[in-house]
Design an enzyme around this catalytic site. Structure first.
Site, PDB file in Angstrom:
ATOM      1  N   HIS A 257       0.744  -1.244  -0.151  1.00 38.88           N
ATOM      2  CA  HIS A 257      -0.060  -0.193   0.133  1.00 38.88           C
ATOM      3  C   HIS A 257       0.938   1.189  -0.036  1.00 38.88           C
ATOM      4  O   HIS A 257       0.588   2.266  -0.391  1.00 38.88           O
ATOM      5  CB  HIS A 257      -0.718   0.110   1.245  1.00 38.88           C
ATOM      6  CG  HIS A 257      -1.942  -0.943   1.097  1.00 38.88           C
ATOM      7  ND1 HIS A 257      -2.921  -0.793   0.243  1.00 38.88           N
ATOM      8  CD2 HIS A 257      -2.156  -1.855   1.909  1.00 38.88           C
ATOM      9  CE1 HIS A 257      -3.769  -1.895   0.257  1.00 38.88           C
ATOM     10  NE2 HIS A 257      -3.523  -2.889   1.526  1.00 38.88           N
ATOM     11  N   ARG A 258       2.126   0.821   0.369  1.00 42.66           N
ATOM     12  CA  ARG A 258       2.941   2.128   0.472  1.00 42.66           C
ATOM     13  C   ARG A 258       2.999   2.954  -0.982  1.00 42.66           C
ATOM     14  O   ARG A 258       3.370   4.135  -1.211  1.00 42.66           O
ATOM     15  CB  ARG A 258       4.455   1.726   0.687  1.00 42.66           C
ATOM     16  CG  ARG A 258       5.267   2.913   1.145  1.00 42.66           C
ATOM     17  CD  ARG A 258       6.909   2.629   1.375  1.00 42.66           C
ATOM     18  NE  ARG A 258       6.666   1.440   2.751  1.00 42.66           N
ATOM     19  CZ  ARG A 258       6.950   1.814   3.702  1.00 42.66           C
ATOM     20  NH1 ARG A 258       7.172   3.088   4.059  1.00 42.66           N
ATOM     21  NH2 ARG A 258       6.770   0.903   4.748  1.00 42.66           N
ATOM     22  N   GLY A 259       2.676   2.247  -2.191  1.00 48.61           N
ATOM     23  CA  GLY A 259       2.877   2.667  -3.551  1.00 48.61           C
ATOM     24  C   GLY A 259       1.949   3.949  -3.674  1.00 48.61           C
ATOM     25  O   GLY A 259       2.505   4.812  -3.953  1.00 48.61           O
TER      26      GLY A 259
END
Lengths: 319, 582
Positions: A257-259
């Site tokens: 989810h960091r993307g």
């Protein structure tokens, strides 16, 4: 300005940031990471002789007026985490010696050739960057302290890649290649030779107008970054554009989810850099390669035309 | 002096020439700065030897380390054979040569300094593929050794260098920095159109400046850049420009005889490194000697065909074998450690204890442990054991020709060999022949993947690679040969059994040369097959090697895999029909 120039200063050995030719993507990545510290730093990947280290060091000198805290590839655990001052110990005095991670708190931690680091040291850095807390439990010390730094690493992909866990800790990744344009190459040569000549003048105890002007320009660039950093908190990302970020990250099969989070954060930083109060799709498009290149499934390959085409297709839905 | 020219690589240098060059460089540095310290690096230096340690007692005094400089005094590091440099030294070179700053953060040492070290290394052209390109790139200044093997030539050259004439130029160290123009920059920038690094352009420009300064000129001339380019071996004979600048006091003091830089040629036509220069180099050092031809006779008397001085551009590097990354240990619980130790780690067992590092780690705590004078008080946490290079007793090498195995279930076909590798805890090398690449041109080459053991998560991905359109079988065999040479013949490696399994129908359609040059082969008949068989003959000579050739079901050219098996003296089998995917 010249009164401040000390020939023995490490900083003076590095080409001033304002004089670096080309490297647009890399400079943008470094500046965005400065404007939005939560981005977590920049990984600079490129073949030998592309100016990776020079640019990273020059940036640190511009924003912190000193060389970055440097973690060499042969650093030992005691110097990374922290230990005791050996000279004091020999005199029966126990004085802690801060490690490099602690030295870098609030600054830039620079790792040259990060992919050549010992796995053990990589694990230590991962622990600190993932928790934001430096825990020292060794040699009789038992301490924890909050640590935050801008992690900047350089690597030559010829020597192998980084583990995905460490890759993910770098908010942005700039993939740089050698300039092919003869005019730009000429400009690079001109700059390097001018810098050599300027250093020679200083060695001769003369004034160097070239250095003076370069440092003035450095200061101008720094002030603009400070302004952008102050404006960053007020820069907004609309709900629609949040959806764009998520859609793009999913389109590139970002592994975490960091993307999407990093993409949104970087887009806000770019908007602030341009003095705008809201993020546009063009901002998202510009920072997408920086935010997603190392989070794609095929992160070993450079960002290429296929990626550009995919990005265009993903964005076209919202234009 | 001019910065950025402190990494010097001499190709094919006789050891005596290297010593001579070191002495000359030392003398030059002594004139300009101070007499330098001298250090030699070889295959045995570890991190502690390179970077030293702090003093912790009178009987364990501080050790400076070979690479730590003495208060900024100059130093020359000589590397007689860069291909044999220890891993620790290679890593040190990569981060030190050409760096603005060196940082030392080891065992309580916390220092940074501006390096003042010259690096002088020798390497044979033949072996340059064994050195990391990353490391080679640090050596910006290249020289070709003369082909003479007559030691007296070196002695004669050495005597001639005792002449004082050549030293005059060095006295111009404080002369004004020469000026240059845009044509000069454009010319230099176009010299290396295919280079992967800007360092070569910058080196040429800086070398030109250095030569002009030695001559005491105030402006860069054609002759300077041509001389510099000649030194780097990038000017063809036709472009050679005769330098008429006499090296005398008049020139140094005035500007007569100086020709400003003019555009001497079409930049694109010069210095293309893909084509060897035809220049007959008669005087590698003629620029430094600056036309004192009577003094310097060694190179004048030796006709040397200068090929380009970056031979690593034209060969396929074996760099994956010689990576600068610290190898992964495959044997955590080795009873009898056999690899070369490359460092220390905290001990988890009582085997392989590193005594000196253990004492070093304990001694600093003696004052607070209230130990009795003269007696060490050791704690378990003080114990250090050696970190050693990975060694294995056996290895499995698979050469898989994907173009011939489209319907084959590879995991089933190789099951017997995988069981052997598992039982032996062997690392596995897969040579991929004929795999699909994004750029089809690169399908002309085979690729090598190394895995820690049969359980590596990359195994499935490697086996299921998509077939490409070419079959560079000869290049695959070449990689097998290099791998075996590295494993079985190199250093103190302890592998005593290698199993080679080749899956192919033998129809290699890419000659070895095409794999190296990446030129599509046209009108090829049996060249790729002949190359393959020729290399197979060499592979057969290895001792302690067991070979298998496995061929798919084929109706034509059945003799091809049989010939390969014969050349290798290998067992031969055909894949059973039930091992094909339905």
């Amino acid at each position: 300005m010249e009164a401040q120039i000390n020939l023995n200063s490490f900083s003076l050995r590095v080409l001033p940031y304002s004089r670096i030719v080309g490297q647009k993507t890399l400079k943008l990545g470094l500046e965005l990471a400065f404007i939005a510290p939560r981005l977590g730093g920049v990984l600079i990947s490129g073949h030998r002789g592309t100016g990776k280290s020079t640019t990273a060091r020059a940036f640190s000198i511009m924003v912190s007026k000193s060389m970055p805290v440097t973690l060499p590839i042969n650093a030992t655990e005691d110097r990374v985490i922290g230990g005791w001052k050996i000279d004091a110990l020999m005199n029966r005095k126990a004085r802690p010696q801060p490690g490099l991670l602690e030295d870098a708190n609030g600054k830039l931690l620079y790792i040259d050739e990060v992919n050549l680091l010992d796995d053990h040291i990589v694990n230590i850095i991962l622990d600190v960057t993932s928790t934001g807390i430096l825990t020292i439990q060794r040699e009789g010390r038992n301490e924890s302290k909050p640590i935050q730094f801008m992690l900047v690493g350089t690597m030559n992909p010829e020597e192998g890649n980084l583990r995905p866990q460490l890759l993910d800790r770098f908010g942005l990744m700039a993939d740089i290649s050698i300039e092919k344009d003869i005019n730009i190459r000429s400009q690079i040569l001109q700059t390097v030779l001018e810098f050599d000549a300027a250093i020679f003048e200083l060695q001769q105890k003369k004034k160097s107008s070239w250095i003076t002007q370069a440092y003035k320009d450095n200061n101008y660039c720094y002030q603009s970054l400070i302004t952008a950093r102050e404006k960053f908190a007020d820069t907004t990302l609309s709900t629609d554009n949040k959806e764009v970020c998520i859609h793009i990250a999913m389109g590139f099969q970002s592994e975490s989810h960091r993307g999407d989070y990093i993409l949104a954060l970087a887009a806000r930083a770019l908007a602030a850099r341009e003095g705008m109060s809201a993020v546009t799709i063009e901002h998202i498009r510009t920072v997408a390669p920086l935010a997603l290149q190392h989070r794609r499934q095929n992160f070993n390959q450079s960002w290429n035309k296929n990626d550009d085409d995919l990005l265009t297709r993903l964005i076209s839905k919202y234009e | 002096m001019v910065p950025g020219l402190k990494g010097i690589l001499i190709l094919d240098a006789h050891p005596q020439l290297l010593v001579l060059m070191k002495d000359i460089l030392s003398e030059i540095i002594s004139i300009v700065v101070n007499p330098p310290d001298h250090v030699y690096l070889s295959s045995i230096e570890d991190e502690d030897t390179l970077w030293g340690n702090k003093s912790i007692s009178s009987f364990l005094p501080s050790y400076t380390g070979l690479l730590r400089e003495n208060n900024g005094l100059p130093r020359i590091v000589t590397i007689p054979d860069i291909t044999r440099l220890s891993l620790a030294a290679q890593r040190a070179c990569v981060v030190s040569i050409g760096s603005d700053i060196i940082s030392l953060e080891r065992h309580g040492q916390h220092e940074s300094w501006i390096p003042n070290t010259w690096w002088l290394a020798a390497c044979s052209r033949r072996d340059i593929g064994d050195v990391s390109p990353h490391l080679l790139d640090r050596f910006t200044l290249r020289l070709q050794s003369p082909l003479t093997t007559d030691i007296s030539d070196y002695e004669q050259f050495s005597c001639s260098m005792n002449s004082d004439n050549w030293k005059i130029g060095l006295a111009s160290i404080n002369k004004p920095w020469p000026v240059w123009d845009d044509k000069f920059l454009s010319f230099v920038a176009a010299m290396f159109p295919n280079a992967t690094s800007m360092r070569r352009d910058i080196t040429l420009a800086r070398l030109t400046i250095a030569l002009a300064r030695i001559k005491g000129q105030i402006q860069i001339t054609n002759a300077d850049v041509i001389d510099a380019a000649e030194l780097l071996g990038v000017i063809p004979e036709a472009k050679r420009y005769h330098n008429h600048i006499s090296y005398n006091q008049d020139t140094i003091d005035g500007d007569k005889d100086i020709e400003p830089f003019t555009d001497i040629s079409e930049p694109q036509s010069v210095g293309n490194l893909s084509e060897p220069s035809k220049l007959l180099k008669k005087d590698v050092d003629e620029v430094i000697s600056s036309k004192q031809e009577s003094d310097i006779e060694l190179f004048d008397n030796t006709d040397i065909l200068i090929e380009d001085l970056y031979p690593e551009d034209k060969i396929i590097s074996n760099h994956d074998i010689y990576s600068l990354q610290i190898p992964i240990s495959t044997h955590k619980f080795r009873i009898k450690p056999q690899g070369v130790h490359i460092g220390v780690k905290s001990a988890t067992t009582l085997s392989d204890i590193a005594i000196v590092p253990t004492i070093l780690s304990s001694i600093i705590y003696q004052p607070i442990r209230r130990s009795k004078k003269g007696k060490l008080k050791l704690f378990l946490s003080d114990l250090k054991s050696y970190r050693r290079l990975t060694v294995s007793k056996s290895i499995l090498i698979l050469l898989i020709d994907y173009t011939s195995l489209k319907e084959v279930d590879l995991e089933k076909v190789l099951e017997y060999h995988f069981q052997w590798a598992y039982k032996e805890r062997s690392p596995i090398v897969i040579i991929q022949v004929g795999i699909e690449r994004e750029d089809a041109l690169y399908e002309l080459r085979a690729y090598k993947i190394e895995m820690k053991n049969v359980l590596s998560p990359n195994m499935a991905k490697a086996l299921n690679a998509f077939p490409g359109k070419a079959t560079p079988l000869a290049h695959g065999f070449e990689l097998v040969l290099k791998t075996l040479q590295n494993i079985l013949n190199r250093g103190r490696n302890t592998i005593n059994a290698a199993r080679l399994v080749i899956l192919t129908d033998g129809r290699g359609n890419v000659p070895l040369n095409a794999s190296y040059t990446l030129n599509y082969p046209y009108g090829i008949k049996r060249e790729g097959i002949e190359d393959t068989l020729s290399i197979a003959d060499k592979i057969r000579d290895f001792q302690r090697l067991e070979s298998f050739v496995i061929s798919p079901l084929i109706s034509t050219y059945v003799n091809l895999p049989l010939n390969i098996a014969g050349a290798l003296d290998a067992s031969f089998e055909v894949i059973d029909t039930y091992l094909y995917k339905r």
